[in-house]
Write an enzyme that holds these catalytic residues in place. Structure first.
Site, PDB file in Angstrom:
ATOM      1  N   ASP A  34     -17.971 -20.819   9.015  1.00 55.35           N
ATOM      2  CA  ASP A  34     -18.688 -21.711   8.089  1.00 55.35           C
ATOM      3  C   ASP A  34     -19.018 -23.003   8.810  1.00 55.35           C
ATOM      4  OD1 ASP A  34     -18.736 -21.756   4.651  1.00 55.35           O
ATOM      5  OD2 ASP A  34     -19.350 -23.550   5.754  1.00 55.35           O
ATOM      6  N   ILE A  57     -23.995 -19.529  11.561  1.00 60.07           N
ATOM      7  CA  ILE A  57     -24.019 -18.089  11.757  1.00 60.07           C
ATOM      8  C   ILE A  57     -25.110 -17.703  12.755  1.00 60.07           C
ATOM      9  CG2 ILE A  57     -24.665 -15.966  10.519  1.00 60.07           C
ATOM     10  CD1 ILE A  57     -22.743 -17.235   8.266  1.00 60.07           C
ATOM     11  N   CYS A  79     -26.367 -19.300  -2.254  1.00 58.01           N
ATOM     12  CA  CYS A  79     -26.972 -18.707  -3.454  1.00 58.01           C
ATOM     13  C   CYS A  79     -28.147 -19.513  -3.983  1.00 58.01           C
ATOM     14  CB  CYS A  79     -25.919 -18.564  -4.537  1.00 58.01           C
ATOM     15  SG  CYS A  79     -25.137 -20.115  -4.996  1.00 58.01           S
TER      16      CYS A  79
HETATM   17  N1  SAH Z   1     -17.287 -17.728  -0.664  1.00 57.80           N
HETATM   18  C1  SAH Z   1     -17.125 -19.070  -0.209  1.00 57.80           C
HETATM   19  C2  SAH Z   1     -18.276 -19.986  -0.489  1.00 57.80           C
HETATM   20  C3  SAH Z   1     -19.611 -19.520  -0.101  1.00 57.80           C
HETATM   21  S1  SAH Z   1     -20.853 -20.737  -0.397  1.00 57.80           S
HETATM   22  C4  SAH Z   1     -15.876 -19.656  -0.861  1.00 57.80           C
HETATM   23  O1  SAH Z   1     -15.087 -18.922  -1.418  1.00 57.80           O
HETATM   24  O2  SAH Z   1     -15.706 -20.866  -0.823  1.00 57.80           O
HETATM   25  C5  SAH Z   1     -21.797 -20.611   1.046  1.00 57.80           C
HETATM   26  C6  SAH Z   1     -21.146 -21.197   2.271  1.00 57.80           C
HETATM   27  O3  SAH Z   1     -21.979 -20.897   3.370  1.00 57.80           O
HETATM   28  C7  SAH Z   1     -21.000 -22.703   2.255  1.00 57.80           C
HETATM   29  O4  SAH Z   1     -19.657 -23.030   2.488  1.00 57.80           O
HETATM   30  C8  SAH Z   1     -21.885 -23.191   3.402  1.00 57.80           C
HETATM   31  O5  SAH Z   1     -21.316 -24.265   4.130  1.00 57.80           O
HETATM   32  C9  SAH Z   1     -21.970 -21.959   4.277  1.00 57.80           C
HETATM   33  N2  SAH Z   1     -23.188 -21.838   5.065  1.00 57.80           N
HETATM   34  C10 SAH Z   1     -24.455 -21.940   4.615  1.00 57.80           C
HETATM   35  N3  SAH Z   1     -25.331 -21.724   5.604  1.00 57.80           N
HETATM   36  C11 SAH Z   1     -24.596 -21.456   6.716  1.00 57.80           C
HETATM   37  C12 SAH Z   1     -24.943 -21.129   8.057  1.00 57.80           C
HETATM   38  N4  SAH Z   1     -26.205 -21.051   8.431  1.00 57.80           N
HETATM   39  N5  SAH Z   1     -23.947 -20.917   8.932  1.00 57.80           N
HETATM   40  C13 SAH Z   1     -22.658 -21.013   8.546  1.00 57.80           C
HETATM   41  N6  SAH Z   1     -22.267 -21.292   7.289  1.00 57.80           N
HETATM   42  C14 SAH Z   1     -23.240 -21.516   6.385  1.00 57.80           C
END
Ligand code: SAH
Length: 372
Positions: A34, A57, A79
């Protein structure tokens, strides 16, 4: 055979990790990824021995993934591109890029994972991101199932059909109703929505009984509250204490938003979805708790428009409305009692992170289903 090696993408505060633990399968998170530094602090606090890659990512190379050699991907892509209140930019929203990158890289992996689980909001199921996912999965020979789930229906109605084909790879795409306890934001009645309601006189919609709620909406809530198979909110609440005073709604918010609040009592069995603006933006972000249980909501809201600001405030104050605490929202999300936040994480940050997370019980069931 050793434990299942899991790659947790978009790990946030670790809702997927929690669910993996709850599912009781033999597994270890080989890496969590993340980019959010605050979320990562919380993740590290709770899962100190899990390798956490604080990077995007898109920044992970194919070689790195091959080296990691994982059997399962758990992921919650952003989302916002798919929510009703978002702009529904779908694949054209830059926040979807990393997901498209995963889809691009998946077929090129030296060894495909055996399992993939993806969680997202209602709205994802009709997106082109979803279509691209399915296309990629088919190309890679996965068998997949999709679910639209709500935490309150999962106990009884969890889909429990065996996948028919004997394909090695399987996917359960858990499309949660916005990842919280009960119905999503459409439960909210926005007085400004619908041009035909502009003057407060609804020609097409039903008339409000009180507090901008129609008889039908009130009936729906009553039905939810009388479903004995669902736990009462009181089971998720913290003890009353001094620290609780910080959660009471300030007078300004009371006066301004009283009619828009979804108000629940400890004996209710429903709430609206707690989203990331909770405790900060009042409107449509989650229910508030009426702690004065003996006060009748009707009596407070009846003819309240006629009163002066001061009198209004007096009346509204009798309800003793407060926000749910972050711990309580974590409870509703199914996080274990051991789960916690480092002290330095602010209240606003906690609500934000929890609002982005998921329902642990729902995802734990999906993981069991996926691997059984
Ligand atoms: N399931 C997780 C939350 C997901 S929300 C929980 O239980 O907390 C989406 C997450 O994706 C966020 O924390 C955001 O920081 C991360 N995110 C969004 N785009 C990203 C990217 N390009 N690379 C890495 N992380 C990313």
């Amino acid at each position: 055979m050793g434990p299942v090696r899991v790659l947790e993408l978009y790990s946030g505060i670790g809702g997927m990790h929690q669910a993996l633990t709850e599912s009781c399968i033999s597994a270890e998170v080989a890496a969590a990824v993340d980019v959010n530094t605050v979320a990562n602090e919380v993740y590290k606090h709770n899962f100190p021995s899990t390798p956490l890659w604080a990077k995007t990512i898109e920044g992970i190379t194919l070689a790195e993934l091959n080296r990691l050699s994982f059997d399962m991907i758990l992921m919650s892509p952003p989302c916002q591109p798919f929510t009703r209140i978002g702009l529904q930019g779908d694949v054209s929203d830059p926040r979807t890029n990393s997901f498209l990158y995963i889809l691009d890289i998946l077929p090129r992996l030296q060894r495909l994972p055996k399992y993939i689980l993806l969680e997202n909001v209602k709205g994802f199921e009709t997106s082109s991101a979803r279509d691209k996912l399915v296309e990629t999965l088919k190309k890679c020979g996965f068998k997949y199932q999709e679910f639209l789930l709500s935490p309150t229906c999962i106990l009884e109605n969890f889909p429990d059909q065996e996948p028919k084909a004997s394909v090695k790879h399987r996917v359960a795409a858990g499309l949660e109703k916005e990842s919280s306890f009960m119905p999503p934001k459409e439960e909210y009645i926005d007085p400004n929505s619908g041009s035909d309601c502009g003057s407060g006189q609804c020609s097409q919609k039903e008339a409000f009984v009180f507090k901008l709620e129609t008889a039908k909406e009130m009936e729906k809530k009553r039905n939810q509250d009388s479903d004995l198979s669902i736990q009462m909110l009181k089971d998720f609440l913290e003890e009353d204490g001094e620290e609780m005073s910080q959660y009471f709604l300030p007078p300004k918010a009371l006066l301004r938003y009283a009619f828009l609040l979804d108000i629940v009592t400890p004996s209710c069995r429903r709430s609206t979805c707690f989203t990331k603006g909770y405790g900060h933006y009042v409107e449509g972000t989650g229910s508030v708790l009426q702690t004065a249980e003996d006060v009748q909501l009707e009596s407070v809201f009846k003819s309240i428009e006629m009163l002066s600001e001061e009198e209004k405030l007096m009346k509204l104050s009798t309800l003793k409305l407060r926000y749910f605490t972050p711990r309580e929202i974590a409870n509703l999300h199914g996080f274990s009692p051991e789960f916690g936040f480092p002290d330095k994480i602010t209240m606003k940050q906690r609500y934000r992170l929890l609002g982005n997370s998921l329902n642990v019980h729902v995802v734990a069931k999906l993981i069991s289903l996926l691997t059984r």
